[in-house]
Motif scaffolding. Sequence first.
Motif: not given
Lengths: 330, 281
Positions: B244-267
């Motif tokens: 999406s072109p919206y900055k707040d949405w993009q920043s939420l996407a990054w936060t979600g990406a960080l959460m998934i990556t940390l979860a996957v790496l921990a697993l």
Amino acid sequence: MADVAWQEQALELPDVGARARVLNKLRINDIVFRYLTRASAVFVLVMLGGVIVSLGIGAMPAFQEFGLGFLTSESWNPVTEKFGAAAPIYGTIITSSIAMLIAVPLGLFIAMFLTELCPLPLRRPIGIAIELLAGIPSIIYGIWGLFVFAPFLQQYVQPAIISAFGNIPVLSTLFAGPPFGIGMLTASLILAIMVLPFITSISRDVFEAVPPVLKEAAYGLGCTTWEVVWYVVLPFTRIGVIGGVMLGLGRALGETMAVTFVIGNAHRISSSLFAPGTTISATIANEFTEAVGDLYTSALIGLGLVLFVITFIVLAIARYLLLRIERRIG
Amino acid sequence: MDASLYNARRRRNGLVKVVSVSATLVGLAWLAIILGVLLWHGFSGLSVSVFTEMTPPPGAAGGLLNAIVGSLMMTSLAVVIGTPIGILAGTYMAEYGRHDKLTVVVRFINDILLSAPSIVVGLFIYEVMVRPLGHFSGISGAVVLAVLVVPVMVRTTEDLLRLVPDTLREAAASIGLPRSLMIRRVAYRAARAGIITGVLLSIARISGETAPLLFTALNNQFFSTNLNAPMASLPAVIFQFALSPYKDWQSLAWTGALMITLAVLALSITARSLTATRKSQ
């Protein structure tokens, strides 16, 4: 003595019925469990059959409408309902091939480092770190590619390449056009990073399976590390390495999200690698939920079927080769 | 003459060594760069509201609660459906049908399914569940993920049951234990750490899956635990927000990406350490 035996029998007599029931229950349990496991094993085959049959049925309308021309036509127009798979198939094959061209040498060199050169205490941590790259979900590569990697390529790498190769005949068409950042080359580079861990870990495993005697004999003759790898290790592990490469290729062909983010989703075959393109999986991911009309959906499912057939063949060859080397090593 | 050949060989060897070290450094650098960028972009958006608020409309503040709940629900349901099938199939291959034709075929097909493109599995479930039901639903999202769990479980179960020494089986048989009880009470117990590893690895595998969810669970902007309705998931929200072109949405996407990556790496690190202790024992 006989008395005692008789007494024991008498004591057990009332139990015989209960004992038979317990044994019977155990026997039935045994049979049920056995068939349950067998059914689950067969279920794995059913899943594969289900995929092929359901995609075949779903793709039927598109194949009836366009025939084999579906595979060779480049047009993709939802408005006039003309669909051809040539551009996505071309994109899939080109991006995967470039990715393999980069990832295979890189992966083999890393495997060589890990098995021949790396100090022992570092071997495990570095191996694990490379394998962690394989665990990172593809959407992460996608978002990273879109926001970080593509702008970097657009700003620094692509202009340099365009000006460097601008006057050389073949290369100038290969690297022509404005630097968009996103495009076929960017997608290929990200795919290369994604398949690198698969190729590395399989090559390392087969390199490690080379009998030490063979390597020691070569070193004893005075061979250098490179000569040992080139003349002893690689010939011995050739089949396994090819299997690993095919496995990586299978992954690259089907990779979806990372590619979807950076390829630009343009249905055309362009001679320039900087131009946006599309792959089979990216087309499906981008358009499936927005597809209106049965023919459009069917064409997308047809693309899925093509992708499945290609990856199935590649992966089947990979597994066959890996099986062969497994048997030889024992 | 000999000296020049000797020097050439040494030079080539030195060159190859340099190339091979730098290849490794490049590989490690990618991991560092990706993790670094994720932390950099994702950490700034990480706050309590991410876990307590719904995905916002563009321009408003919000969180990822509905996506997190949706992901957790579909992932756990997928594990509940897929794990037993995978374990049972692996049991057949390692215990009953060790020398069967069926086992050979299933192993070959399963290995292919293990690396088959997940997007194709998504289309398959779309054809058999979404189209007949007439709408997208959380349950079909869970089934897609379950189909992806099965091959991982089959593979790990078979591999680990094969590592259980036959003497254990013979000991159990010699005291008259029926085969099914021997498998459940003895073999499973001996392979337990490995089977848990398989479950962790399969969760790691499916928690980042995006493409197949797009045609099955779709997405949902609102909070919903209804499995019969479209359901949000972290990967689908990341996909939508990042493009999406919206900055707040993009920043939420990054936060979600960080959460998934940390979860996957921990697993995957937990899974690895579990098998590592088992091997050293």
